[in-house]
Design a protein around this motif. Sequence first.
Motif, short mmCIF file in Angstrom:
data_model
loop_
_atom_site.label_atom_id
_atom_site.label_comp_id
_atom_site.label_asym_id
_atom_site.label_seq_id
_atom_site.Cartn_x
_atom_site.Cartn_y
_atom_site.Cartn_z
N VAL A 240 -19.85 -22.94 2.36
CA VAL A 240 -18.41 -23.18 2.39
C VAL A 240 -18.08 -24.19 1.30
O VAL A 240 -18.73 -25.24 1.21
CB VAL A 240 -17.94 -23.72 3.75
CG1 VAL A 240 -16.42 -23.91 3.74
CG2 VAL A 240 -18.34 -22.80 4.88
N VAL A 241 -17.08 -23.88 0.48
CA VAL A 241 -16.63 -24.80 -0.57
C VAL A 241 -15.17 -25.15 -0.31
O VAL A 241 -14.33 -24.26 -0.19
CB VAL A 241 -16.78 -24.19 -1.97
CG1 VAL A 241 -16.28 -25.16 -3.04
CG2 VAL A 241 -18.24 -23.81 -2.24
N VAL A 242 -14.90 -26.45 -0.21
CA VAL A 242 -13.53 -26.95 -0.04
C VAL A 242 -13.31 -28.03 -1.09
O VAL A 242 -13.92 -29.10 -1.03
CB VAL A 242 -13.30 -27.52 1.37
CG1 VAL A 242 -11.85 -27.99 1.51
CG2 VAL A 242 -13.61 -26.48 2.43
N GLY A 243 -12.46 -27.74 -2.07
CA GLY A 243 -12.26 -28.69 -3.15
C GLY A 243 -13.56 -28.92 -3.91
O GLY A 243 -14.22 -27.97 -4.34
N ASP A 244 -13.95 -30.18 -4.04
CA ASP A 244 -15.19 -30.53 -4.74
C ASP A 244 -16.39 -30.63 -3.81
O ASP A 244 -17.49 -30.95 -4.26
CB ASP A 244 -15.02 -31.88 -5.47
CG ASP A 244 -13.97 -31.82 -6.58
OD1 ASP A 244 -13.81 -30.72 -7.16
OD2 ASP A 244 -13.33 -32.84 -6.84
N SER A 245 -16.19 -30.35 -2.53
CA SER A 245 -17.26 -30.49 -1.55
C SER A 245 -17.81 -29.13 -1.15
O SER A 245 -17.05 -28.18 -0.96
CB SER A 245 -16.75 -31.23 -0.30
OG SER A 245 -16.30 -32.53 -0.63
N SER A 246 -19.14 -29.06 -1.01
CA SER A 246 -19.80 -27.82 -0.59
C SER A 246 -20.69 -28.11 0.61
O SER A 246 -21.29 -29.20 0.72
CB SER A 246 -20.64 -27.25 -1.72
OG SER A 246 -19.84 -26.92 -2.84
N TYR A 247 -20.80 -27.12 1.50
CA TYR A 247 -21.62 -27.24 2.70
C TYR A 247 -22.42 -25.96 2.86
O TYR A 247 -21.91 -24.86 2.62
CB TYR A 247 -20.74 -27.47 3.93
CG TYR A 247 -19.82 -28.66 3.82
CD1 TYR A 247 -20.19 -29.92 4.29
CD2 TYR A 247 -18.57 -28.53 3.20
CE1 TYR A 247 -19.35 -31.01 4.16
CE2 TYR A 247 -17.72 -29.62 3.08
CZ TYR A 247 -18.12 -30.85 3.55
OH TYR A 247 -17.28 -31.94 3.42
N VAL A 248 -23.68 -26.11 3.27
CA VAL A 248 -24.53 -24.94 3.44
C VAL A 248 -25.22 -25.00 4.81
O VAL A 248 -25.36 -26.06 5.42
CB VAL A 248 -25.60 -24.84 2.34
CG1 VAL A 248 -24.96 -24.68 0.98
CG2 VAL A 248 -26.52 -26.05 2.37
N GLY A 249 -25.68 -23.83 5.26
CA GLY A 249 -26.40 -23.79 6.53
C GLY A 249 -27.05 -22.44 6.73
O GLY A 249 -26.87 -21.50 5.94
N VAL A 250 -27.81 -22.33 7.80
CA VAL A 250 -28.51 -21.10 8.17
C VAL A 250 -27.79 -20.51 9.38
O VAL A 250 -27.87 -21.08 10.47
CB VAL A 250 -29.99 -21.38 8.50
CG1 VAL A 250 -30.69 -20.08 8.87
CG2 VAL A 250 -30.68 -22.06 7.33
N PRO A 251 -27.09 -19.40 9.23
CA PRO A 251 -26.32 -18.87 10.36
C PRO A 251 -27.19 -18.17 11.39
O PRO A 251 -28.20 -17.55 11.06
CB PRO A 251 -25.37 -17.87 9.68
CG PRO A 251 -26.12 -17.41 8.48
CD PRO A 251 -26.92 -18.60 8.01
#
Length: 373
Positions: A240-251
């Motif tokens: 997920v990318v929101v603005g300059d921040s990114s988040y990752v995970g294992v669904p």
Amino acid sequence: MKAIHASLFVGLLASLLIFGCSNITEPEKNDNSIQNNLSQSEGDNELNGKSFQCSSYSLAFSGDSVTYKADADSSSSLRSATTSTWKDLLKYQYSWNSAAIPKTLEFQLGQVWGTGVAQDYEEQLAAAQQQVSATAQAVNKALADDTLYSGFGSVKDKVKSQVTAKAKAYTDSQQQLLEIYLKAKYESVIKFNYDLTEDTLTLTEQFQKDLTDASSKLTGTSGSATFTLNDYSNLIPFKVVVGDSSYVGVPEIEKTDATSGSLSVQLYPYYGDMMDSAVSTKIAAAVTSKLTTTADVAKIAAIAGELATGETSSTLDGLLDEAIGSVKLAATYTLSDDGATFTFTQKPDFLSTIGSVTMTHQPLLGGTFTLVQ
């Protein structure tokens, strides 16, 4: 003790969270063998010995293998220049069914060219493991510094033991998750319908309606956020990318029936591909920022009190998890012919105004090619 110690641990650990992790339980380790998942070929191989090219990449068929070349000036998401003309080469094994209507092809990854030298699964795995191992060693060395724990007085050794044990659990799980997802990439099968004329080849990639398939890349935008499921090229299961921040995970994906189900994922901040030297600068900046964190006196006192009578502190454990920035995203989904719609049932604050997202299948290699030879 000041909260900067926990924050330092978090900043160093961030380099190992690029693949995401739903918990620190060690996954079952995979062996270094790849299963051939291609269907049995049927009919004549009409493509053997032929090469095709479009504006951005080319395909050259030889026997039961096909070599993909991406143009250095194209917008390919693949990486690493291999020659002055081409950017990235991939070699796939393939099978065909020229007797079917429509005719079909299946590709399964065999080799990746990174810097002019071909790597198969085992070689790429070894290189990736070496990178993760080097990062883990850097984390362990930094956390071995006794001065980090001097503010805890008589319980400083217990604090160090708990922090280093958690770091090891994370680094171990990250290395094994890397193995799992790299193997998933090599074992996934990309399926096409194809049409061959005298001078053109048209490949139409098929969405297999399996959200756990590493080759089924889906992307979508809702509000200010961009979502990606199964980033095949970069080995990122969910982002997920929101603005300059990114988040990752294992669904974790569960099917209710053929067209619906649920998804849940624990998201972590993403600093970038560890093979990119610029990422180390981002991590260093994150650590510097975290070093300015003000101590939470109540939590520090609670940690000291818990460790005075036990070997571990639940408060310290929670503080580390909180500082890492882990957040949960959960949704139900409904499949369509070209993707899926996700309706959120639980979401982090940075997605508070977003209720759902429709994600569309993104073909990896489809297109119309002109015969070169």
